[in-house]
Motif scaffolding. Structure first.
Motif, PDB file in Angstrom:
ATOM      1  N   TRP A  14       8.853  -6.890  13.963  1.00  0.00           N
ATOM      2  CA  TRP A  14      10.385  -7.262  13.640  1.00  0.00           C
ATOM      3  C   TRP A  14      11.313  -6.886  14.512  1.00  0.00           C
ATOM      4  CZ3 TRP A  14      14.496  -4.091  11.753  1.00  0.00           C
ATOM      5  CH2 TRP A  14      14.083  -2.735  11.795  1.00  0.00           C
ATOM      6  N   SER A  15      12.715  -7.467  14.077  1.00  0.00           N
ATOM      7  CA  SER A  15      13.873  -7.103  14.787  1.00  0.00           C
ATOM      8  C   SER A  15      14.925  -7.350  13.932  1.00  0.00           C
ATOM      9  CB  SER A  15      13.979  -7.993  16.220  1.00  0.00           C
ATOM     10  OG  SER A  15      13.979  -9.494  15.763  1.00  0.00           O
ATOM     11  N   ALA A  16      16.074  -6.956  14.211  1.00  0.00           N
ATOM     12  CA  ALA A  16      17.336  -7.231  13.296  1.00  0.00           C
ATOM     13  C   ALA A  16      17.332  -8.589  12.985  1.00  0.00           C
ATOM     14  CB  ALA A  16      18.696  -6.708  14.214  1.00  0.00           C
ATOM     15  N   GLY A  17      17.353  -8.923  11.718  1.00  0.00           N
ATOM     16  CA  GLY A  17      17.681 -10.219  11.123  1.00  0.00           C
ATOM     17  C   GLY A  17      16.359 -10.927  11.076  1.00  0.00           C
ATOM     18  N   ASN A  18      15.203 -10.060  11.230  1.00  0.00           N
ATOM     19  CA  ASN A  18      13.791 -10.666  10.915  1.00  0.00           C
ATOM     20  C   ASN A  18      12.781  -9.735  10.297  1.00  0.00           C
ATOM     21  OD1 ASN A  18      14.056 -13.304  12.214  1.00  0.00           O
ATOM     22  ND2 ASN A  18      14.232 -12.374  14.374  1.00  0.00           N
ATOM     23  N   GLU A  19      13.502  -9.072   9.229  1.00  0.00           N
ATOM     24  CA  GLU A  19      12.966  -8.032   8.560  1.00  0.00           C
ATOM     25  C   GLU A  19      11.923  -8.655   7.539  1.00  0.00           C
ATOM     26  OE1 GLU A  19      16.184  -8.050   8.558  1.00  0.00           O
ATOM     27  OE2 GLU A  19      16.995  -6.281   9.615  1.00  0.00           O
ATOM     28  N   THR A  20      10.876  -7.977   7.173  1.00  0.00           N
ATOM     29  CA  THR A  20      10.031  -8.417   6.003  1.00  0.00           C
ATOM     30  C   THR A  20      10.185  -7.295   4.753  1.00  0.00           C
ATOM     31  OG1 THR A  20       8.144  -7.304   6.897  1.00  0.00           O
ATOM     32  CG2 THR A  20       8.679  -9.560   7.622  1.00  0.00           C
ATOM     33  N   LEU A  21       9.691  -7.563   3.727  1.00  0.00           N
ATOM     34  CA  LEU A  21       9.688  -6.685   2.675  1.00  0.00           C
ATOM     35  C   LEU A  21       8.684  -5.530   2.942  1.00  0.00           C
ATOM     36  CD1 LEU A  21       9.391  -9.101  -0.277  1.00  0.00           C
ATOM     37  CD2 LEU A  21      11.379  -7.840   0.293  1.00  0.00           C
ATOM     38  N   GLY A  22       7.781  -5.679   3.518  1.00  0.00           N
ATOM     39  CA  GLY A  22       7.062  -4.454   3.878  1.00  0.00           C
ATOM     40  C   GLY A  22       7.675  -3.562   4.829  1.00  0.00           C
ATOM     41  N   VAL A  23       8.112  -3.981   5.880  1.00  0.00           N
ATOM     42  CA  VAL A  23       9.185  -3.207   6.775  1.00  0.00           C
ATOM     43  C   VAL A  23      10.281  -2.670   6.228  1.00  0.00           C
ATOM     44  CG1 VAL A  23      10.621  -3.475   8.805  1.00  0.00           C
ATOM     45  CG2 VAL A  23       8.422  -4.756   8.891  1.00  0.00           C
ATOM     46  N   LEU A  24      11.004  -3.302   5.368  1.00  0.00           N
ATOM     47  CA  LEU A  24      12.110  -2.697   4.611  1.00  0.00           C
ATOM     48  C   LEU A  24      11.824  -1.569   3.593  1.00  0.00           C
ATOM     49  CD1 LEU A  24      15.195  -2.962   3.940  1.00  0.00           C
ATOM     50  CD2 LEU A  24      14.428  -4.527   2.125  1.00  0.00           C
ATOM     51  N   ILE A  25      10.735  -1.826   2.595  1.00  0.00           N
ATOM     52  CA  ILE A  25      10.319  -0.646   2.007  1.00  0.00           C
ATOM     53  C   ILE A  25       9.848   0.718   2.643  1.00  0.00           C
ATOM     54  CG2 ILE A  25       8.564  -0.019   0.227  1.00  0.00           C
ATOM     55  CD1 ILE A  25       8.725  -2.972  -0.771  1.00  0.00           C
ATOM     56  N   PHE A  26       9.054   0.316   3.987  1.00  0.00           N
ATOM     57  CA  PHE A  26       8.587   1.281   4.634  1.00  0.00           C
ATOM     58  C   PHE A  26       9.577   2.264   5.414  1.00  0.00           C
ATOM     59  CE2 PHE A  26       6.601   3.278   8.711  1.00  0.00           C
ATOM     60  CZ  PHE A  26       5.878   3.821   8.135  1.00  0.00           C
ATOM     61  N   ASN A  27      10.572   1.291   5.965  1.00  0.00           N
ATOM     62  CA  ASN A  27      11.706   1.978   6.598  1.00  0.00           C
ATOM     63  C   ASN A  27      12.628   2.951   5.492  1.00  0.00           C
ATOM     64  OD1 ASN A  27      11.094   1.001   8.830  1.00  0.00           O
ATOM     65  ND2 ASN A  27      12.446  -0.575   8.779  1.00  0.00           N
ATOM     66  N   PRO A  50       0.823  -1.128   0.092  1.00  0.00           N
ATOM     67  CA  PRO A  50       0.025   0.018   0.028  1.00  0.00           C
ATOM     68  C   PRO A  50       0.738   1.204   0.061  1.00  0.00           C
ATOM     69  CG  PRO A  50      -0.970  -1.450   1.540  1.00  0.00           C
ATOM     70  CD  PRO A  50       0.205  -2.251   1.178  1.00  0.00           C
ATOM     71  N   GLN A  51       1.972   1.251   0.657  1.00  0.00           N
ATOM     72  CA  GLN A  51       2.674   2.626   0.935  1.00  0.00           C
ATOM     73  C   GLN A  51       3.282   2.623  -0.508  1.00  0.00           C
ATOM     74  OE1 GLN A  51       3.000  -0.147   2.657  1.00  0.00           O
ATOM     75  NE2 GLN A  51       5.375  -1.070   2.572  1.00  0.00           N
ATOM     76  N   VAL A  52       3.736   1.715  -1.167  1.00  0.00           N
ATOM     77  CA  VAL A  52       4.645   1.836  -2.394  1.00  0.00           C
ATOM     78  C   VAL A  52       3.365   2.417  -3.583  1.00  0.00           C
ATOM     79  CG1 VAL A  52       5.673   0.730  -4.341  1.00  0.00           C
ATOM     80  CG2 VAL A  52       6.357   0.289  -1.969  1.00  0.00           C
ATOM     81  N   THR A  53       2.349   1.737  -3.554  1.00  0.00           N
ATOM     82  CA  THR A  53       1.175   2.436  -4.264  1.00  0.00           C
ATOM     83  C   THR A  53       0.878   3.552  -3.898  1.00  0.00           C
ATOM     84  OG1 THR A  53       0.068   0.267  -4.270  1.00  0.00           O
ATOM     85  CG2 THR A  53      -1.202   1.971  -4.678  1.00  0.00           C
ATOM     86  N   ALA A  54       0.752   4.145  -2.798  1.00  0.00           N
ATOM     87  CA  ALA A  54       0.684   5.633  -2.479  1.00  0.00           C
ATOM     88  C   ALA A  54       1.633   6.538  -3.064  1.00  0.00           C
ATOM     89  CB  ALA A  54       0.421   5.854  -1.308  1.00  0.00           C
ATOM     90  N   LEU A  55       2.875   5.970  -2.939  1.00  0.00           N
ATOM     91  CA  LEU A  55       4.159   6.659  -3.263  1.00  0.00           C
ATOM     92  C   LEU A  55       3.961   6.736  -4.907  1.00  0.00           C
ATOM     93  CD1 LEU A  55       6.810   8.016  -2.789  1.00  0.00           C
ATOM     94  CD2 LEU A  55       7.838   5.610  -2.939  1.00  0.00           C
TER      95      LEU A  55
END
Length: 560
Positions: free
Chosen positions: A503-516, A104-109
Motif C-alpha cells: 500500500w501507499s498513501a491514497g491506496n490504503e485498504t481496510l486491513g492496513v488501516l485497522i492494523f496501523n 484476524p488482527q481484530v479477532t485477536a484483539l
C-alpha cells in the motif's frame, strides 16, 4: 486437440505462469542468489538458526490444531444445516460465516479484551481478573483456537458444495434396505464427501499456516514465534541479507505445503465417487425430538465463537479507552465521530477494499471454471503438479508474496514504461496470484464428482468444448463456481498481510488501516472501524439473500 481447447490452454498457461510461477521463481532466485559453500551464506544461517526450527514446529502445531478445530466446527455445521430439518437454517449459517469476515488482527484483539484484565465487559460485570493475571490467549492453544474459528467457514463452504449434490434417492434406497440414519451417514454420506472434507481441511491448514494477524497479536507478546511472525521480525531487522533469508524461509514453507497438497490430491483421487447429475431433492434427515437440543447446542457454540467476541469488539468501540467499564458515564460515540468526520482515509480505504475484492472475485470466477475444466482433463500426476503450483502463492506468507511483487514491479513495465509499484494495480495482481487457489478448489471438488459420461454424450452430439463447458459443466458446478468467488470476496475485503507492504498513501485498504491504528495504540478507533466492516459485510450478505431465489441452488451458502 480442438482449436478451442488449444487456445484456451495457451491462455490459461500464460496466466498461471504469470500469477503463480513467476512470483515463485522470483522468490527462489532471491533465496538462492547468495547461496555459497560458505557456512555464513544467508540460507545456511537460516537453516542453522534454532529459531527457524522452533518457528517451524510451532507453525505445524498451531496450524494442525487449528485445522482440527476448523474441520470439527465446519463439518458439524455443514452436516447439521444442510442435511437436517433444523429451524432457522439461514440464520445459523449467516452467523457461522461472520467470524471469517472479521480481520484476524481484530479477532485477536476482541478475544484479548474478552478475557484479559482490561476487558471492558468483564470490568462492567465485575468479573475481570486482577491486574497482572496471565492472559490465557497468549498461548499456542489460544492461537490455534482463533485460527480454527476463522478457518471453519472455509471447511463449511467446501463441504456444503458437495452435500447439496447428494440425491435423496441414495437415502431412500438405504431406507428400503432398513439402514438406520447413522448407517446412511457413515456408509453413504461420509464416503461421498470425503474429497470435499480433505479439500476443506487442506484449505484451512494452508490458511492457518500463512495467517499473520492472529499469531502476531497473540504470539509475539508471549515470545511464541511461528514462521510468518519470524519472517516479519527478520524484515523489521533489515540488514544486507534480509531479503535472501526471508525468501529462504518462504520457500521452506512453500515446499512443505507443496508436499501437503500433493498428498491431498492423492487422497482426493482415492476417495473420488462419481454422481450422475443432480436430482430435484437433496438428502434430508428429520431430527424429531433431537431438534431442540441440537439447536441449543448450536446456539451455545455461536455464542462462544461469535457473540461474545463481537460484543467485546462493540463495547471496546464505545468506551474512551480500553480497560474502562462501560457505564452511562463512560459510553461514547467519539470513535465513530472521529472516523466519519475527521478521518478521510477511512472512506478511501472502504472504496479501495470493495473495488479490489469485487474485481478480484469476478476475474477469478471467470478463470477458475475453464481452468478447472482443463485440469480435470489432465492425467492425475500432471494435474497434481499444476494444482500445487497454483497453491504456492496462497501457501506462502502474504508478506513474502508482497516482497516478490515488489521485486517484480519495482521497475516500470517494459515497453510501456508504466510503473505499478505504489498503485492499486500491484495489490490487485497480488490478490489474483494469492487467491486463485481459493476460488479454484471448490470448482475442482465439484468437477471431480461429475460423471465423464455426461460430457462424452454431448461430445458425441457434436458440442464443442466451450459449448460443453457452458451448457453442462457450468450448471452442474454453479454452486461451487459462485462459492469460490464468494470466498475470494470475503477473504480479500479484509486482507492485511499481502497489502501491508504494497500500500501507499491514497491506496490504503481496510486491513492496513485497522492494523496501523492498532499498532499506533488507537485500538478504540480500530475497533470502531472493524464494527463498521462487520456491518458492511453482513449487509452485503443480506442483499445477496434477497436475490438468492433467482440464483442456482447452493450459490448463496447461507440460503437454501
Amino acid at each position: 486437440m480442438d482449436n478451442q481447447l488449444r487456445w484456451l490452454s495457451i491462455g490459461l498457461f500464460i496466466l498461471i505462469t504469470a500469477l503463480s510461477v513467476v512470483p515463485s521463481l522470483r522468490l527462489l532466485m532471491e533465496a538462492l542468489s547468495q547461496v555459497t559453500l560458505s557456512t555464513s551464506s544467508p540460507l545456511a544461517e537460516v537453516l542453522r538458526s534454532e529459531r527457524t526450527w522452533i518457528a517451524l514446529k510451532n507453525s505445524f502445531y498451531t496450524s494442525g490444531l487449528g485445522t482440527l478445530i476448523a474441520v470439527l466446527l465446519g463439518c458439524g455445521f455443514a452436516f447439521v444445516t444442510t442435511l437436517t430439518n433444523i429451524r432457522g437454517r439461514a440464520i445459523w449459517v449467516f452467523c457461522f460465516m461472520l467470524p471469517m469476515m472479521i480481520p484476524p488482527q481484530v479477532t485477536a484483539l476482541s478475544w484479548l479484551q474478552l478475557f484479559g484484565p482490561a476487558s471492558p465487559i468483564l470490568n462492567t460485570l465485575g468479573m475481570a481478573p486482577a491486574l497482572g493475571s496471565p492472559q490465557p490467549m497468549y498461548s499456542a492453544e489460544g492461537i490455534a483456537l482463533l485460527l480454527g474459528i476463522q478457518s471453519a467457514p472455509l471447511v463449511y463452504l467446501a463441504l456444503r458444495t458437495q452435500l447439496i449434490a447428494l440425491p435423496q434417492d441414495l437415502m431412500e434406497a438405504a431406507q428400503l434396505a432398513n439402514a438406520s440414519p447413522f448407517r446412511v451417514w457413515i456408509d453413504i454420506i461420509v464416503p461421498l464427501c470425503r474429497s470435499a472434507i480433505v479439500a476443506g481441511a487442506a484449505l484451512a491448514f494452508v490458511s492457518s499456516l500463512g495467517n499473520f494477524g492472529i499469531p502476531a497479536m497473540l504470539g509475539i507478546p508471549a515470545g511464541y514465534i511461528v514462521l510468518p511472525t519470524l519472517i516479519y521480525q527478520k524484515m523489521a531487522g533489515f540488514g544486507n541479507d534480509m531479503l535472501s533469508q526471508v525468501a529462504g524461509l518462504s520457500m521452506m514453507i512453500a515446499l512443505l505445503v507443496l508436499a501437503g497438497m500433493l498428498l491431498q490430491q492423492w487422497l482426493q483421487q482415492r476417495s473420488r465417487y462419481a454422481l450422475l447429475g443432480h436430482t430435484a431433492q437433496s438428502i434430508s434427515f428429520r431430527l424429531e425430538r433431537w431438534r431442540l437440543p441440537l439447536e441449543v447446542l448450536l446456539a451455545l457454540i455461536l455464542c462462544f465463537i461469535l457473540v461474545a467476541p463481537l460484543l467485546a469488539l462493540v463495547v471496546s468501540s464505545l468506551v474512551p479507552a480500553l480497560g474502562m467499564s462501560l457505564t452511562a458515564d463512560t459510553i461514547t460515540l467519539s470513535a465513530f465521530y472521529e472516523m466519519i468526520s475527521r478521518q478521510g482515509v477511512t472512506s478511501r480505504a472502504f472504496e479501495n477494499s470493495l473495488l479490489l475484492a469485487f474485481s478480484c472475485a469476478l476475474v477469478l470466477m471467470l478463470v477458475s471454471l475453464p481452468l478447472g475444466y482443463l485440469l480435470m482433463r489432465l492425467p492425475m500426476r500432471t494435474r497434481a503438479v499444476i494444482a500445487s503450483l497454483i497453491e504456492v502463492p496462497y501457501a506462502i506468507p502474504g508478506i513474502v508474496l508482497a516482497i516478490a511483487f515488489i521485486l517484480l514491479f519495482a521497475k516500470p513495465l517494459p515497453f510501456i514504461e508504466v510503473s505499478l509499484y505504489g498503485t492499486l494495480g500491484i495489490i490487485f495482481l497480488a490478490y489474483l496470484s494469492c487467491f486463485l487457489s481459493v476460488c479454484l478448489k471448490p470448482v475442482l471438488s465439484a468437477m471431480s464428482q461429475l460423471d465423464p459420461a455426461l460430457e462424452e454424450a454431448a461430445q458425441l452430439a457434436g458440442a464443442r468444448p466451450i459449448k460443453r463447458l457452458i451448457d453442462i459443466i457450468l450448471p452442474l458446478t454453479a454452486p461451487a463456481f459462485f462459492a469460490g468467488g464468494l470466498l475470494v470476496f470475503l477473504i480479500s475485503i479484509n486482507e492485511l498481510t499481502v497489502s501491508a507492504l504494497l500500500w501507499s498513501a491514497g491506496n490504503e485498504t481496510l486491513g492496513v488501516l485497522i492494523f496501523n491504528l492498532d499498532e499506533s495504540g488507537d485500538s478504540v478507533l480500530a475497533s470502531a472501524i472493524a464494527v463498521l466492516v462487520v456491518i458492511l459485510v453482513a449487509g452485503l450478505m443480506a442483499l445477496l439473500s434477497l436475490v438468492a431465489p433467482r440464483l442456482p441452488k447452493g450459490v448463496i451458502p447461507w440460503h437454501d
